[in-house]
Design an enzyme around this catalytic site. Sequence first.
Site, short mmCIF file in Angstrom:
data_model
loop_
_atom_site.label_atom_id
_atom_site.label_comp_id
_atom_site.label_asym_id
_atom_site.label_seq_id
_atom_site.Cartn_x
_atom_site.Cartn_y
_atom_site.Cartn_z
N ASN A 6 11.97 -47.59 -8.01
CA ASN A 6 12.89 -48.34 -8.87
C ASN A 6 12.10 -48.89 -10.06
O ASN A 6 11.11 -49.61 -9.88
CB ASN A 6 13.49 -49.48 -8.04
CG ASN A 6 14.47 -50.32 -8.83
OD1 ASN A 6 14.20 -50.70 -9.96
ND2 ASN A 6 15.60 -50.63 -8.24
N HIS A 9 11.80 -53.19 -13.04
CA HIS A 9 10.87 -54.26 -13.45
C HIS A 9 10.11 -53.92 -14.73
O HIS A 9 9.64 -54.82 -15.42
CB HIS A 9 9.87 -54.56 -12.33
CG HIS A 9 10.49 -55.37 -11.23
ND1 HIS A 9 11.31 -56.44 -11.44
CD2 HIS A 9 10.40 -55.25 -9.89
CE1 HIS A 9 11.71 -56.93 -10.30
NE2 HIS A 9 11.16 -56.23 -9.33
N HIS A 42 18.93 -49.87 -11.82
CA HIS A 42 20.17 -50.63 -11.60
C HIS A 42 20.68 -51.10 -12.96
O HIS A 42 20.07 -51.96 -13.60
CB HIS A 42 19.85 -51.83 -10.70
CG HIS A 42 21.04 -52.66 -10.32
ND1 HIS A 42 20.97 -53.70 -9.42
CD2 HIS A 42 22.34 -52.62 -10.70
CE1 HIS A 42 22.17 -54.24 -9.27
NE2 HIS A 42 23.01 -53.61 -10.06
N ARG A 44 22.84 -53.32 -14.53
CA ARG A 44 23.63 -54.50 -14.15
C ARG A 44 24.68 -54.78 -15.21
O ARG A 44 24.51 -54.44 -16.37
CB ARG A 44 22.72 -55.72 -13.97
CG ARG A 44 21.69 -55.56 -12.86
CD ARG A 44 20.93 -56.85 -12.66
NE ARG A 44 21.77 -57.85 -12.06
CZ ARG A 44 21.73 -58.21 -10.77
NH1 ARG A 44 20.84 -57.66 -9.96
NH2 ARG A 44 22.54 -59.11 -10.29
N ARG A 48 20.59 -57.20 -17.84
CA ARG A 48 19.42 -58.09 -17.97
C ARG A 48 18.10 -57.33 -18.02
O ARG A 48 17.11 -57.86 -18.49
CB ARG A 48 19.40 -59.13 -16.84
CG ARG A 48 19.09 -58.55 -15.49
CD ARG A 48 18.77 -59.64 -14.49
NE ARG A 48 19.97 -60.36 -14.10
CZ ARG A 48 20.12 -60.90 -12.89
NH1 ARG A 48 19.15 -60.81 -12.01
NH2 ARG A 48 21.22 -61.53 -12.57
N GLU A 69 21.96 -47.17 -9.65
CA GLU A 69 22.46 -48.25 -8.81
C GLU A 69 23.45 -49.06 -9.63
O GLU A 69 23.17 -49.39 -10.79
CB GLU A 69 21.26 -49.14 -8.47
CG GLU A 69 21.17 -49.53 -7.03
CD GLU A 69 19.97 -50.42 -6.84
OE1 GLU A 69 18.88 -49.86 -6.65
OE2 GLU A 69 20.12 -51.65 -6.88
N THR A 100 19.37 -58.03 -5.87
CA THR A 100 20.47 -57.78 -4.93
C THR A 100 20.19 -58.53 -3.62
O THR A 100 19.11 -58.41 -3.07
CB THR A 100 20.59 -56.26 -4.66
OG1 THR A 100 20.51 -55.58 -5.91
CG2 THR A 100 21.90 -55.93 -3.98
N GLU A 150 22.24 -46.55 2.57
CA GLU A 150 20.93 -47.18 2.35
C GLU A 150 20.94 -48.50 3.09
O GLU A 150 21.73 -49.40 2.79
CB GLU A 150 20.64 -47.40 0.86
CG GLU A 150 19.28 -48.08 0.66
CD GLU A 150 18.87 -48.32 -0.78
OE1 GLU A 150 19.42 -47.67 -1.70
OE2 GLU A 150 18.00 -49.18 -0.99
N HIS A 190 14.61 -52.43 -0.13
CA HIS A 190 14.59 -53.83 -0.53
C HIS A 190 13.50 -54.60 0.18
O HIS A 190 13.48 -54.69 1.40
CB HIS A 190 15.94 -54.55 -0.33
CG HIS A 190 16.14 -55.60 -1.39
ND1 HIS A 190 15.51 -56.81 -1.34
CD2 HIS A 190 16.82 -55.58 -2.55
CE1 HIS A 190 15.82 -57.50 -2.42
NE2 HIS A 190 16.61 -56.77 -3.19
N1 PXP Z 1 17.47 -50.70 -2.96
C1 PXP Z 1 18.44 -51.43 -3.57
C2 PXP Z 1 19.87 -51.08 -3.29
C3 PXP Z 1 18.10 -52.48 -4.45
O1 PXP Z 1 19.07 -53.20 -5.02
C4 PXP Z 1 16.75 -52.74 -4.72
C5 PXP Z 1 16.37 -53.82 -5.69
O2 PXP Z 1 16.79 -53.50 -6.97
C6 PXP Z 1 15.79 -51.95 -4.07
C7 PXP Z 1 16.16 -50.95 -3.18
C8 PXP Z 1 14.32 -52.15 -4.30
O3 PXP Z 1 13.95 -53.41 -3.87
P1 PXP Z 1 12.48 -53.97 -4.19
O4 PXP Z 1 12.40 -54.14 -5.68
O5 PXP Z 1 12.42 -55.25 -3.45
O6 PXP Z 1 11.51 -52.93 -3.70
#
Ligand code: PXP
Length: 238
Positions: A6, A9, A42, A44, A48, A69, A100, A150, A190
């Site tokens: 992901n 960040h 994602h 949003r 953001r 996402e 999330t 997921e 997550h």
């Molecule tokens: N899966 C989903 C559905 C998420 O919303 C997120 C966070 O954006 C992640 C995985 C990844 O989470 P993390 O950034 O804590 O690794």
Amino acid sequence: MKLSVNVDHIATVREARGEIEPDPVIAAGICELAGAEGIVSHLREDRRHINDRDVRLLREVVKTKFDLEMVTTEEMIKIACEILPDLVTLVPENREELTTEGGLNLNQNKSKYKDAIDELHSKDIEVSLFLEPEPKNIDLALECGADIIEIHTGKYANLIDEKSRINELSKISSFSQMASEVGMIVTAGHGLNYQNIFPFLNIPEIREVSIGHSIISRALFTGLQKAVEDMIKILSGK
Ligand code: PXP
């Protein structure tokens, strides 16, 4: 076990200065070069971090699997149907949250999810639902027509007490088994990091993990390529 990274960040850092760098699209290329088998972002509602330009370019650039996402709204479904990601992961969204906070509540608005999945399927987009590892969610996901579940691993990641962690892991493990027995593909994500990921290697039904925060955090010190390679090494059990 496959890794999807992901890249939200990277966009968070860019937005902190309102600049054009660092670019999540370049990050996606580096993650793929390092061996990631998917890129997640994602979009949003409040934009953001990731914005509309990012998802358009990510769709063009990502050669492995682009997982968009998003929350289940008319606006987002229209964007997905235009962008055509390989996969859409439907998540809940709350304006005040930092990230999330949990899985979808399929009991409420089951028809909303079913209609959204039908529409995305009509464009050949696979759909994953982000869910808590509660057995009732398996039937609900099947009824909605989802391809993938997921599992939300945030609760597991946040538990400090060893016994509670083991309990949560065993919930995740039996949920994964039940879901895959009825034909669902199971992934997880997550809060997973270089320390807490190891028990997941013993859950063969979990085919893939989606990781953002821990990889991008490590990348600040090691570089992104190495951070992705380090995680892939763990996932390959070496
Ligand atoms: N899966 C989903 C559905 C998420 O919303 C997120 C966070 O954006 C992640 C995985 C990844 O989470 P993390 O950034 O804590 O690794």
